[in-house]
Design a protein around this motif. Structure first.
Motif, mmCIF file in Angstrom:
data_model
loop_
_atom_site.group_PDB
_atom_site.id
_atom_site.type_symbol
_atom_site.label_atom_id
_atom_site.label_comp_id
_atom_site.label_asym_id
_atom_site.label_seq_id
_atom_site.Cartn_x
_atom_site.Cartn_y
_atom_site.Cartn_z
ATOM 1 N N TYR A 413 88.410 43.785 42.313
ATOM 2 C CA TYR A 413 89.109 42.560 42.718
ATOM 3 C C TYR A 413 90.284 42.967 43.597
ATOM 4 O O TYR A 413 90.731 44.121 43.598
ATOM 5 N N TYR A 422 87.669 38.122 43.523
ATOM 6 C CA TYR A 422 86.668 39.052 43.017
ATOM 7 C C TYR A 422 85.624 39.389 44.075
ATOM 8 O O TYR A 422 85.132 38.515 44.799
ATOM 9 N N LEU A 426 81.407 41.448 41.129
ATOM 10 C CA LEU A 426 82.283 41.021 40.041
ATOM 11 C C LEU A 426 82.478 39.504 40.112
ATOM 12 O O LEU A 426 83.454 38.957 39.602
ATOM 13 N N ASP A 427 81.517 38.849 40.717
ATOM 14 C CA ASP A 427 81.556 37.394 40.909
ATOM 15 C C ASP A 427 81.590 36.697 39.546
ATOM 16 O O ASP A 427 80.628 36.748 38.775
ATOM 17 N N GLN A 428 82.674 36.042 39.236
ATOM 18 C CA GLN A 428 82.893 35.449 37.911
ATOM 19 C C GLN A 428 82.031 34.219 37.646
ATOM 20 O O GLN A 428 81.995 33.715 36.521
ATOM 21 N N GLU A 562 91.076 47.627 41.051
ATOM 22 C CA GLU A 562 91.768 46.789 42.014
ATOM 23 C C GLU A 562 91.760 47.470 43.376
ATOM 24 O O GLU A 562 92.068 48.665 43.491
#
Length: 615
Positions: A413, A422, A426-428, A562
């Motif tokens: 992210y 993201y 890491l697509d929420q 990050e």
């Protein structure tokens, strides 16, 4: 428990044969007109009856569902709608979606254990293993009725029956503990509440059945079913799903390794000596019949991308699976399968990633290990994926890893105006997105919505690589790092290094070779890496080693990544931070969790058969 043994009581006269591959003729009424003699005296009928072991179904409210040996196969277990694997019940991995796996890790299983005992819509391991044990015993009891069949075929049937009976008992043992060892058909007037054997005796009986199986396979000239390397038909025998004499000796060796392990050992060093001898015998036999370790370039063919490999001593070919196949919902994440809600996906923990050594052979398991490797210039916490064991790149999808169709894996992210943005992997919005910072690669097959391939899947039920690890473990315990079983050409250390060298890794560092206690940890770590995400090995290994209370009482970790400006501190442009997984994804260990419980209604019926503790 009576429900379990009821599977063994059906009168033989109710066992009639139909010619539909879907019909389970054991449960059919006798109006077809077939008698016991019809079933067991004619080769075709006998074979159809016996082969129900491999592919048989049972009628579940009008739907025919698998009720056969595959229920004990790790890969088949992974292919179920509950979307979790055996590995996800350990510290090795976490599932993307919070479902039954997290419930079990938290120490609660009684409400859902039926999914692994009798539920035909799921994975009725308990019921189906007793079911096929009965079929093996009935086949052995009645094989003398076979007419006009050559001795080779009779010996093949006997070999398979002894092997499958031993295999089914072994799988029951690994999950539920010691059992009565059933070697005859139990009739309606026989005692059904049979006392359990000791754990050690159960395993010795399994080893004896495997020895007997090997004897019959040798008589049938079926030490392997396909021709060896370089001969037409190699790895392409239509009967290759069936076990062989080499596989029987290998399974005997595995059973004796379990018998020697701390959870089951009764005879101290002698148990380890017997395990070392049996595994060496199995290795030599495998080599005699042309089995070899695959080179690293072909390593993945042991479980994906081909039907069978010449390292597999026995395997189950599961066919091809598309990227969005329902069978893969527990292994493949929704990001790859194109499902925001349906898929879960297996996600290795940071605990597991730390088990992969540097390419120079330094361990990274602990903070002290990593500091020592860093001091040697071989590890950087902010460039953690450089210079690792080559199997790391085969087994794990990590941030920046090459991924077909995606370029590189984007599992990070970035902070924009104080808010997290993201990246693609890491697509929420995906319910099953990784919470650990990793995805499992070993059995993934490289397929996705951006790379719509359809790879072949094979379960390596036992392969030569395991035998070297089995031998290394047993020989080290019995004779020390530089000791060898009588007649063996390999020491424990040499066997271990054979597996490491195949993977492109150096020999075990001298610091760990001075005693069996020091080498033990490296053998365990090597086994975990070599056999990760296959065979359910790790789940069972940490139990037989009695390491599971320590391992499963620890904290499960993830990595948070990050994206930041590249600097001396963050040379890759990413900031890697180790963090505990959320509390609802941690584990709660109880001593009862060594074995699965039985259904509650079964336990009330047990008298001589002492039930497992309810979790």
């Amino acid at each position: 428990m009576k429900k379990i043994f009821a599977l063994l009581f059906a009168p033989l006269l109710l066992m009639v044969l139909t010619f539909s591959c879907k019909n389970d003729y054991l449960d059919k009424a006798p109006e077809s007109g077939l008698t016991t003699a019809d079933v067991f005296s004619k080769y075709d009928n006998f074979k159809r009856y016996f082969d129900d072991i491999y592919e048989g179904n049972r009628n579940d409210a009008g739907t025919w569902r698998g009720y056969n040996i595959k229920n004990a196969f790790s890969l088949y277990f992974d292919f179920w709608d509950q979307k979790y694997t055996m590995e996800s019940l350990t510290d090795m991995s976490d599932m993307g979606r919070s479902m039954d796996a997290q419930v079990i890790k938290a120490g609660q299983i009684s409400a859902i254990i039926n999914k692994m005992t009798y539920d035909q819509a799921r994975r009725p391991i308990l019921g189906s293993m007793f079911y096929i044990i009965r079929k093996c015993n009935l086949s052995l009891q009645n094989i003398k009725m076979l007419k006009d069949v050559n001795e080779t075929d009779i010996n093949d049937f006997k070999g398979q029956a002894y092997f499958i009976r031993g295999f089914a008992h072994f799988e029951l043992f690994r999950l539920w503990g010691a059992m009565p060892y059933l070697t005859k058909v139990i009739g309606p007037d026989d005692e059904w509440d049979i006392p359990r054997l000791s754990k050690h005796e159960t395993l010795i009986r399994i080893a004896a059945d495997m020895d007997t199986a090997a004897m019959y396979f040798e008589k049938a000239d079926l030490m392997r079913r396909d021709p060896g390397p370089g001969v037409a038909g190699h790895l392409n025998n239509p009967e290759q799903k069936r076990p062989t004499g080499v596989a029987a000796k290998a399974m005997k060796a595995r059973a004796l390794l379990y018998a020697a392990s701390p959870l089951n050992n009764e005879l101290g060093a002698k148990d380890w000596e017997e395990a070392a001898k049996a595994n060496w015998e199995a290795i030599k036999l495998a080599e005699q019949y042309g089995y070899t370790l695959l080179p690293l370039a072909d390593y993945k063919k042991n479980y994906i991308g081909t039907t069978y490999s010449n390292e597999q001593l026995w395997g189950w070919y599961a066919g091809t699976k598309a990227y969005n196949a329902g069978d893969l919902q527990g292994q493949v994440n929704g990001i790859f399968g194109g499902s925001k809600t349906g898929f879960s996906g297996e996600c290795p923990t940071q605990n597991m990633v730390d088990k992969f050594e540097t390419k120079w052979g330094e361990p990274l398991n602990t903070e002290a290990d990593r500091a020592a490797a860093a001091a040697a210039g071989h590890y950087k916490e902010q460039d953690p994926y450089a210079n690792r064991d080559p199997r790391f790149y085969i087994d794990i999808i990590y941030n920046t890893a090459p991924v077909p169709g995606y370029g590189t894996a984007k599992i990070y992210y970035e902070t924009n105006n104080g808010a997290a943005v993201y990246a693609e992997m890491l697509d929420q919005s995906y319910a099953g997105v990784t919470r650990t910072g990793y995805y499992e690669r070993k059995t993934w097959g490289e397929q996705s919505v951006k790379n719509k391939t359809t790879p072949q899947y094979t379960d390596p039920l036992i392969r030569l690589g395991e035998l070297y690890l089995n031998y290394a473990e047993a020989a080290n315990e019995a004779y020390g790092p530089n000791g060898a079983a009588p007649g063996s050409a390999l020491t424990a250390m040499q066997a271990l290094n054979k597996i490491r060298n195949r993977a492109g890794m150096p020999d075990v560092l001298a610091a760990f070779a001075s005693s069996k206690d020091k080498l033990r940890d490296r053998i365990k770590n090597e086994r975990t890496i070599e056999l990760c995400f296959e065979g359910g090995h790790y789940y069972h290994d940490i139990r037989r080693w009695k390491d599971v209370p320590r391992i499963m009482s620890g904290t499960l970790y993830k990595v948070e990544i990050e994206k930041v400006p590249t600097s001396a501190t963050y040379p890759t442009g990413y900031k890697y931070t180790r963090m505990p997984l959320p509390a609802d994804r941690q584990v709660r260990w109880k001593e009862a969790m060594y074995y699965l419980p039985f259904n509650t209604d079964d336990m009330y019926k047990m008298k001589k058969f002492v039930p497992n503790e309810v979790w």
